[in-house]
Write a protein that holds these residues in place. Structure first.
Motif, PDB file in Angstrom:
ATOM      1  N   ASP A 166      -5.265   5.870  -0.541  1.00 46.66           N
ATOM      2  CA  ASP A 166      -4.127   4.990  -0.763  1.00 46.66           C
ATOM      3  C   ASP A 166      -4.394   4.103  -1.975  1.00 46.66           C
ATOM      4  O   ASP A 166      -5.525   3.963  -2.426  1.00 46.66           O
TER       5      ASP A 166
ATOM      6  N   PRO B  11      -5.109   6.134   3.540  1.00 44.17           N
ATOM      7  CA  PRO B  11      -6.536   5.941   3.271  1.00 44.17           C
ATOM      8  C   PRO B  11      -7.311   7.234   3.481  1.00 44.17           C
ATOM      9  O   PRO B  11      -6.909   8.032   4.326  1.00 44.17           O
ATOM     10  N   PRO B  12      -8.324   7.502   2.768  1.00 38.41           N
ATOM     11  CA  PRO B  12      -8.964   6.652   1.768  1.00 38.41           C
ATOM     12  C   PRO B  12      -8.366   6.805   0.367  1.00 38.41           C
ATOM     13  O   PRO B  12      -8.876   6.245  -0.584  1.00 38.41           O
TER      14      PRO B  12
ATOM     15  N   SER C 256       0.826  -1.200   0.000  1.00 38.29           N
ATOM     16  CA  SER C 256       0.000   0.000   0.000  1.00 38.29           C
ATOM     17  C   SER C 256       0.865   1.255   0.000  1.00 38.29           C
ATOM     18  O   SER C 256       1.811   1.363   0.775  1.00 38.29           O
TER      19      SER C 256
END
Length: 173
Positions: free
Chosen positions: A114, A111-112, A107
């Motif tokens: 990513d 987030p959100p 990753s």
């Protein structure tokens, strides 16, 4: 578009495509993979063996674009991939801190927004791998060498096709 922008924008583009699809308006963003196909990362992922320098031997591009055919270097610590360096013809382009939320899933970003890069396949000797994103916004074939291993490159290509990627957009060397 700079590589950093491309890598970080894929997450935002996936969110935008989802919002467009949910809202029912427009055609949305056309990525390189049919999202109707299931996608899974390899279960036999070993971060220590996957770490190191890889040459980009295949890259998905839109019509009229040219692939960079650069290289990537992955760094591992404590059994997880923790950094990704992207190289172009003139040297290091960008360095990304990464997280590895599951085996074979790397990753980049927060987030959100990513983006998860999944290792879809790697050969038994960790010489060639196919990497893609669940959204289909991105895909690579990477190899430890700049040439050779055509059988492995074909196998990686086949894996990408099996996972719904539009192989007409795949440029290989």
């Amino acid at each position: 578009m700079k590589r950093r922008q491309m890598l970080t924008m894929t997450g935002a583009a996936a969110v935008a495509a989802s919002l467009t699809a949910c809202g029912g308006g427009g055609a949305g963003v056309e990525f390189h993979r049919s999202r109707t196909r299931q996608l899974s990362s390899t279960t036999r992922f070993d971060a220590a063996r996957f770490a190191g320098r890889w040459e980009i031997r295949g890259e998905f591009v839109y019509p009229g674009e040219k692939p960079s055919f650069g290289a990537v270097n992955l760094t591992q610590s404590n059994g997880k991939i923790v950094a990704l360096d992207v190289y172009g013809p003139s040297g290091l382009l960008d360095r990304y801190e990464t997280k590895q939320p599951a085996p074979g899933r790397i990753s980049v970003g927060t987030p959100p927004f990513d983006t998860q890069y999944w290792v879809l396949w790697v050969d038994a000797d960790y010489r060639t791998a196919a990497i893609g994103t669940p959204s289909g916004s991105f895909g690579w074939i990477i190899d430890r060498s700049r040439s050779g291993g055509e059988d492995r490159i074909k196998a990686a290509r086949d894996v990408l096709g099996f996972n719904g990627y539009n192989l007409s957009r795949l440029q290989t060397r």
